[in-house]
Design a protein around this motif. Structure first.
Motif, mmCIF file in Angstrom:
data_model
loop_
_atom_site.group_PDB
_atom_site.id
_atom_site.type_symbol
_atom_site.label_atom_id
_atom_site.label_comp_id
_atom_site.label_asym_id
_atom_site.label_seq_id
_atom_site.Cartn_x
_atom_site.Cartn_y
_atom_site.Cartn_z
ATOM 1 N N LEU A 1 7.836 8.338 6.548
ATOM 2 C CA LEU A 1 8.056 7.066 7.254
ATOM 3 C C LEU A 1 7.670 5.847 6.414
ATOM 4 O O LEU A 1 8.061 4.726 6.733
ATOM 5 C CB LEU A 1 7.272 7.043 8.566
ATOM 6 C CG LEU A 1 7.870 7.932 9.662
ATOM 7 C CD1 LEU A 1 6.919 8.071 10.823
ATOM 8 C CD2 LEU A 1 9.189 7.361 10.137
ATOM 9 N N GLY A 2 6.887 6.084 5.338
ATOM 10 C CA GLY A 2 6.382 4.962 4.526
ATOM 11 C C GLY A 2 7.485 4.006 4.083
ATOM 12 O O GLY A 2 7.426 2.803 4.327
ATOM 13 N N LEU A 3 8.529 4.541 3.440
ATOM 14 C CA LEU A 3 9.590 3.672 2.908
ATOM 15 C C LEU A 3 10.490 3.134 4.017
ATOM 16 O O LEU A 3 11.000 2.018 3.912
ATOM 17 C CB LEU A 3 10.419 4.433 1.869
ATOM 18 C CG LEU A 3 9.732 4.625 0.517
ATOM 19 C CD1 LEU A 3 10.626 5.433 -0.426
ATOM 20 C CD2 LEU A 3 9.382 3.292 -0.129
ATOM 21 N N ILE B 1 0.845 -1.206 0.000
ATOM 22 C CA ILE B 1 0.000 0.000 0.000
ATOM 23 C C ILE B 1 0.876 1.250 0.000
ATOM 24 O O ILE B 1 0.637 2.203 -0.743
ATOM 25 C CB ILE B 1 -0.986 -0.028 1.191
ATOM 26 C CG1 ILE B 1 -1.991 -1.169 0.964
ATOM 27 C CG2 ILE B 1 -1.707 1.310 1.363
ATOM 28 C CD1 ILE B 1 -2.934 -1.439 2.115
ATOM 29 N N ASN B 2 1.965 1.228 0.819
ATOM 30 C CA ASN B 2 2.897 2.365 0.847
ATOM 31 C C ASN B 2 3.481 2.632 -0.537
ATOM 32 O O ASN B 2 3.543 3.781 -0.987
ATOM 33 C CB ASN B 2 4.074 2.041 1.780
ATOM 34 C CG ASN B 2 3.845 2.575 3.174
ATOM 35 O OD1 ASN B 2 3.237 3.630 3.335
ATOM 36 N ND2 ASN B 2 4.319 1.846 4.162
ATOM 37 N N LEU B 3 3.903 1.556 -1.209
ATOM 38 C CA LEU B 3 4.538 1.725 -2.524
ATOM 39 C C LEU B 3 3.525 2.201 -3.560
ATOM 40 O O LEU B 3 3.825 3.081 -4.381
ATOM 41 C CB LEU B 3 5.182 0.412 -2.992
ATOM 42 C CG LEU B 3 6.370 -0.091 -2.158
ATOM 43 C CD1 LEU B 3 6.874 -1.428 -2.691
ATOM 44 C CD2 LEU B 3 7.505 0.931 -2.178
ATOM 45 N N THR C 1 9.451 14.612 0.540
ATOM 46 C CA THR C 1 9.397 15.814 -0.295
ATOM 47 C C THR C 1 7.937 16.225 -0.457
ATOM 48 O O THR C 1 7.626 17.140 -1.203
ATOM 49 C CB THR C 1 9.998 15.547 -1.693
ATOM 50 O OG1 THR C 1 9.328 14.421 -2.256
ATOM 51 C CG2 THR C 1 11.474 15.299 -1.647
ATOM 52 N N ARG C 2 7.039 15.501 0.242
ATOM 53 C CA ARG C 2 5.607 15.825 0.126
ATOM 54 C C ARG C 2 5.194 16.740 1.265
ATOM 55 O O ARG C 2 5.677 16.578 2.387
ATOM 56 C CB ARG C 2 4.765 14.566 0.237
ATOM 57 C CG ARG C 2 5.077 13.530 -0.797
ATOM 58 C CD ARG C 2 4.015 12.460 -0.803
ATOM 59 N NE ARG C 2 4.572 11.147 -1.063
ATOM 60 C CZ ARG C 2 5.104 10.787 -2.209
ATOM 61 N NH1 ARG C 2 5.165 11.630 -3.213
ATOM 62 N NH2 ARG C 2 5.586 9.567 -2.377
ATOM 63 N N GLU C 3 4.249 17.624 0.932
ATOM 64 C CA GLU C 3 3.815 18.608 1.918
ATOM 65 C C GLU C 3 3.218 17.930 3.157
ATOM 66 O O GLU C 3 3.497 18.326 4.280
ATOM 67 C CB GLU C 3 2.778 19.519 1.267
ATOM 68 C CG GLU C 3 2.818 20.912 1.846
ATOM 69 C CD GLU C 3 1.878 21.807 1.071
ATOM 70 O OE1 GLU C 3 1.031 22.407 1.705
ATOM 71 O OE2 GLU C 3 2.001 21.836 -0.187
ATOM 72 N N MET D 1 0.694 3.835 -2.958
ATOM 73 C CA MET D 1 0.311 5.223 -2.645
ATOM 74 C C MET D 1 1.406 6.195 -3.092
ATOM 75 O O MET D 1 1.113 7.261 -3.623
ATOM 76 C CB MET D 1 0.059 5.379 -1.133
ATOM 77 C CG MET D 1 -1.234 4.753 -0.657
ATOM 78 S SD MET D 1 -2.663 5.324 -1.590
ATOM 79 C CE MET D 1 -2.670 7.041 -1.167
ATOM 80 N N ASN D 2 2.661 5.826 -2.865
ATOM 81 C CA ASN D 2 3.773 6.684 -3.316
ATOM 82 C C ASN D 2 3.713 6.872 -4.826
ATOM 83 O O ASN D 2 3.907 7.978 -5.337
ATOM 84 C CB ASN D 2 5.125 6.050 -2.967
ATOM 85 C CG ASN D 2 5.535 6.316 -1.535
ATOM 86 O OD1 ASN D 2 4.874 7.073 -0.836
ATOM 87 N ND2 ASN D 2 6.602 5.673 -1.107
ATOM 88 N N ALA D 3 3.459 5.761 -5.544
ATOM 89 C CA ALA D 3 3.408 5.834 -7.010
ATOM 90 C C ALA D 3 2.266 6.755 -7.431
ATOM 91 O O ALA D 3 2.440 7.623 -8.299
ATOM 92 C CB ALA D 3 3.226 4.434 -7.589
#
Ligand SMILES: Nc1ncnc2c1ncn2[C@@H]1O[C@H](COP(=O)(O)OP(=O)(O)OP(=O)(O)O)[C@@H](O)[C@H]1O
Ligand SMILES: [Mg+2]
Length: 479
Positions: free
Chosen positions: A437-439, A375-377, A430-432, A379-381
């Motif tokens: 912590l996701g990665l 889910i983290n990966l 780098t996101r507002e 969502m990042n994508a």
């Protein structure tokens, strides 16, 4: 053979030395007596020290019955003839001139021996220089920085032939510079050795033939002749991996302390935060939308929810509990994660699709944790890809290394090279609204499963995360 010498000068001294030092194969010569009229003749003094019979009158020799050979070193024909007349039949005599002849022959032989030894040394050096097994780089340099010889390891690194390297300046070949190394970061070990005549040690950054940075620990030793440095031998050992390991250990230590700190803070903040959230939600529920502070209360609720998300991530990151392992099919976990993220994808106008292997052996994993990673990966994508783009999740089995592999590939903005080695660090974002912590969590989970997670990215074109999970239990129920 027992020998007596007449004349205790330098010749006698040398003969005593030679016979003592040399191991003879056939005859075993032993000097037992020396005669000289001078008390201070060096050969006589030496013979006395060694416990030999010494006398000022060679006539004493004829009373000794153990002498088998007399060597006449004074050069006097009278003495020689006198000995011949007086000696018994068993005793042989060598005249001064014959002794000289043998002396010179022995000189020639010892020079040949020296040459042989030198040749052997040269051969040993040549073998060392061409030995493929020696990992350390070796180079012999003259005091004017010219390379006299190099070994195979160095030639392999710089990708040049021996002929191209010999005669060139060391700094040209190893650093691509037109001047010798200098400064605190790259001090020249050769200069140091020339100055002190003592070994010197330093570390340098070298580049290989593909321009990859290598850290080398360099030891430089002087090769001296008559007190002068005729050349230096430089031995360089690649310590890049050791430094990387050291850095990884430091990074891990950093992670552990951040984890502990985060867990403590998150734990303390969690309870009061729940109280704030519940109270704000209660007020919010009872309030009509036209109330003058309705908007402020809504902000309080939303921001507190965001804080809760951060605290939850921190607790996840610092998670102490070990994974609950069970045999799972990675394809199933991917499908379930896609269901959970589909809505986010369509909200951002990103097509999220999968390209799954037909059959995968099951792997022993904690399903919830692997789902959290996916889910983290995903969502990042989604968050990094402009509308209209896509994210593809693929799986496959690689039997030769017995791992199940998964990639998450997007067509997003990519990650700049300056950020690439930071993205797995906790709190790097780098996101507002990101916590960064996701990665870090994903990395921890995959490591705990004995797998690896790596990334490749081309800014402006997309990013690909690559996961490998080992098959630790043989499973025949793959589908
Ligand atoms: N697919 C991707 N494309 C581009 N950049 C990415 C991608 N995945 C991660 N990154 C970069 O890595 C950073 C760290 O990602 P990570 O998931 O750890 O934290 P985050 O997404 O910023 O915050 P959150 O904790 O909410 O996940 C991101 O801020 C972003 O800069
Ligand atoms: Mg993220």
């Amino acid at each position: 053979m027992k020998i007596a010498i007449i004349g205790g000068g330098e010749g006698c001294l040398n003969l005593i030395d030679l016979i003592e030092r040399h191991t003879f194969k056939e005859i075993k010569p032993e000097i037992v007596a020396v005669a000289d009229i001078k008390k201070d003749a060096p050969g006589l003094i030496r013979a006395k020290k060694s416990g030999m019979f010494v006398t000022h009158d060679y006539n004493d020799f004829f009373e000794k019955d153990n002498i088998e050979l007399i060597i006449e070193l004074t050069g006097s024909m009278d003495i020689y003839n006198d000995i011949l007349a007086k000696k018994n039949n068993k005793v042989r005599v060598i005249a001064h001139t014959t002794a000289m002849l043998f002396w010179e022959i022995s000189d020639i032989l010892s020079i040949q021996e020296e040459t042989k030894q030198k040749l052997q040394e040269t051969e040993a050096l040549y073998l060392a220089m061409s030995d493929e097994m020696i990992q350390e780089e070796m180079v012999i340099i003259s005091p004017d920085y010219r390379i006299l010889d190099v070994n195979v390891a160095l030639l392999k690194r710089v990708g040049m032939s021996r002929e191209k390297v010999i005669g060139r300046h060391c700094y040209e070949v190893t650093h691509n510079h037109d001047h010798p190394c200098k400064g605190d970061l790259h001090p020249c070990p050769l200069r140091e050795v020339l100055k002190t005549h003592k070994p010197s040690q330093t570390t340098h950054i070298h580049r290989d033939k593909d321009n990859k940075k290598l850290h080398h620990s360099i030891s430089c030793y002087p090769l001296l002749r008559n007190g002068e440095v005729i050349s230096v031998i430089e031995i360089a050992k690649d310590i890049t991996k050791d430094l990387q390991l050291q850095e990884t250990l430091l990074q891990q230590e950093k992670m552990v302390s951040i984890g502990r700190l985060s867990a403590g803070v998150a734990h303390e903040v969690n309870n009061p935060l729940t109280t704030v959230l519940t109270s704000a939600m209660l007020i919010h529920e009872d309030m009509s939308a036209d109330n003058p502070i309705y908007e402020e209360i809504t902000t309080i609720v939303n921001e507190t929810l965001r804080c809760r998300k951060i605290v939850k991530s921190l607790l996840d990151f610092a998670r102490q509990n070990r994974p609950t392992m069970a045999l799972n099919n990675l394809n199933t976990i991917v499908k379930e994660s896609l269901v959970l993220t589909k809505k986010q994808g369509s909200f951002h106008d990103i097509s999220v699709r999968s390209d799954l292997a037909d059959s995968l052996p099951r792997i022993d994993v904690d399903k919830v944790q692997i789902q959290q990673v996916l889910i983290n990966l995903i969502m990042n994508a989604i968050e990094s890809t402009p509308p209209g783009g896509e994210a593809v999740i693929s799986t496959r089995y690689t039997p030769d290394i017995d791992v199940v592999e998964l990639t998450v590939q997007d067509t997003g903005k990519g990650i700049g090279p300056e950020h690439l080695d930071k993205i797995f660090e906790p709190f790097f974002t780098t996101r507002e609204n990101g916590t960064g912590l996701g990665l870090a969590i994903a990395h921890g989970i995959i490591k705990e499963h004995g797998g690896t997670i790596t990334v490749k990215s081309e800014p402006g074109r997309g990013t690909c995360f690559f996961l490998q999970l080992p098959i630790t239990i043989k499973d025949n129920h793959g589908n």
